[in-house]
Write an enzyme that holds these catalytic residues in place. Sequence first.
Site, PDB file in Angstrom:
ATOM      1  N   ALA A 156       0.979  10.730   0.878  1.00  0.00           N
ATOM      2  CA  ALA A 156       1.406   9.599   1.631  1.00  0.00           C
ATOM      3  C   ALA A 156       0.735   8.611   0.529  1.00  0.00           C
ATOM      4  O   ALA A 156       1.131   8.834  -0.667  1.00  0.00           O
ATOM      5  CB  ALA A 156       0.424   9.376   2.987  1.00  0.00           C
ATOM      6  N   CYS A 157       0.228   7.540   1.034  1.00  0.00           N
ATOM      7  CA  CYS A 157      -0.267   6.282   0.233  1.00  0.00           C
ATOM      8  C   CYS A 157      -1.275   6.731  -1.108  1.00  0.00           C
ATOM      9  O   CYS A 157      -1.220   5.995  -2.011  1.00  0.00           O
ATOM     10  CB  CYS A 157      -0.555   5.309   0.852  1.00  0.00           C
ATOM     11  SG  CYS A 157       0.602   4.515   1.912  1.00  0.00           S
ATOM     12  N   ALA A 158      -1.854   7.898  -0.900  1.00  0.00           N
ATOM     13  CA  ALA A 158      -2.704   8.404  -1.877  1.00  0.00           C
ATOM     14  C   ALA A 158      -2.029   9.120  -3.010  1.00  0.00           C
ATOM     15  O   ALA A 158      -2.666   9.717  -3.821  1.00  0.00           O
ATOM     16  CB  ALA A 158      -3.863   9.097  -1.396  1.00  0.00           C
ATOM     17  N   SER A 334       3.192   1.809  -0.424  1.00  0.00           N
ATOM     18  CA  SER A 334       2.743   3.066  -0.328  1.00  0.00           C
ATOM     19  C   SER A 334       2.072   3.244  -1.641  1.00  0.00           C
ATOM     20  O   SER A 334       1.265   2.474  -2.336  1.00  0.00           O
ATOM     21  CB  SER A 334       3.766   4.154   0.065  1.00  0.00           C
ATOM     22  OG  SER A 334       3.161   5.378   0.433  1.00  0.00           O
ATOM     23  N   PHE A 360      -5.077   5.234  -0.923  1.00  0.00           N
ATOM     24  CA  PHE A 360      -5.471   5.588   0.389  1.00  0.00           C
ATOM     25  C   PHE A 360      -4.388   5.616   1.589  1.00  0.00           C
ATOM     26  O   PHE A 360      -3.696   4.507   1.600  1.00  0.00           O
ATOM     27  CB  PHE A 360      -6.841   5.345   0.861  1.00  0.00           C
ATOM     28  CG  PHE A 360      -7.098   3.686   0.673  1.00  0.00           C
ATOM     29  CD1 PHE A 360      -6.748   3.080   1.683  1.00  0.00           C
ATOM     30  CD2 PHE A 360      -7.783   3.222  -0.583  1.00  0.00           C
ATOM     31  CE1 PHE A 360      -6.889   1.427   1.508  1.00  0.00           C
ATOM     32  CE2 PHE A 360      -7.813   1.805  -0.718  1.00  0.00           C
ATOM     33  CZ  PHE A 360      -7.428   0.966   0.396  1.00  0.00           C
TER      34      PHE A 360
END
Length: 374
Positions: A156-158, A334, A360
């Site tokens: 995901a965003c990390a 993201s 994160f």
Amino acid sequence: MAQTVVISGTGLYTPEQKISNEELVESFNSYVAQYNAEHADAIAAGSVQPLQPSSAEFIEKASGIRSRYVLDREGILDPQRMRPRLPTRGNDEPSFMCDMGAAASREALQQACVGVEAVDGIIVACSNMQRPYPAIAVELQAALGVEGWGYDMNVACASAAFGIQAAADAVRNGSARAVLVVSPEICSGHLNFCDRDSHFIFGDAATAVLVSAAEGAPAAGQFEVLGTRLRTVFSNNIRNNRGFLNRSESPGRSEADRLFVQNGRRVFKDVVPMVSELISTHLRDLGIDPHSVRRFYLHQANLAMNEYIARRVLGRDATADDAPVILDEYANTSSAGSVIAFHKHRDDIQADDVVVLSGFGAGYSAGCVVMRKH
Ligand code: COA
């Protein structure tokens, strides 16, 4: 002997099309008016809840977002459609993600003053892949003409921070001389533009980070990777149920369930302490005083969230110089967000300055990369 690892270049692809909050809200509110008119009888009978209009003031106040770049404005802003219109590409054409990733990768290579022959691997690290296989990274490898290997990863965003750790480990161990970490994010493809709580959150962009062995990489502008640290804690508060077992005809699953869903308030409360703790303990373990850190490149999801994180780490309010903001212009892209901040705001970083990059998001997942400018 373990190699010294550096980030020797970054690249950014920004789509040409842009949507302001006002334009997005105008289209959303037309959709709401149309929905409420179509369901007027059921709404009057109390069996259907009327939809509420969105507001540009709310969006900027709650998130700090003013606009976003997207691959296709027209489809998103059409109240009859409310999603991008991206024509299906044939198997003999490059995928959208490959095209975006190639543009960002070429810039990263150019910045690092190296050709594709210097690269041994590609990691496509982002929050959604446009297909399960063959890996986008392998397609990108062919498009760029890179020998070696490629694989996709999704955190995901990390994702970019996780990709940088995987690349840094490979370079440090000597299994690659240089690895491109590429994050092509088509967030408009998994955002529910009919959902008032989240329709404004995301934008599209792609980034690339070239992670190399210091030896052999041109010296100017390198950032040595002093350390990376990752953390994941399971949560359903950001979720997307699209998958090969969840097809459109699957019972109990709506189209909305196969798009981005979040409990934004809960995410805010949970992720701020998790990320502050990760960054603080990582710096402490590296023997670095947080106050000596020149700049924090934080994930770009919500302005207030970044202000809280920076305040917890620094013990004081952070300025835009301490923690630059790009989400006002790009929205949440993201995994690309923290890399865009790094890409755009590092020319004034001096030799020996320490900087932190942190992504994160869903999982929950968080990553921290601590670097020192050579
Ligand atoms: N326009 C106008 N009002 C809206 C609205 C919109 N588009 N969306 C929600 N509201 C209203 C709500 O109905 C609510 O009204 P009420 O107080 O009368 O019930 C009020 O605004 C507050 O809603 P809430 O959802 O609690 O807003 P918020 O302040 O939490 O902000 C986010 C929403 C999503 C911007 C914020 O929670 C956030 O960014 N969280 C972190 C999310 C994140 O980082 N996610 C990672 C994704 S990868």
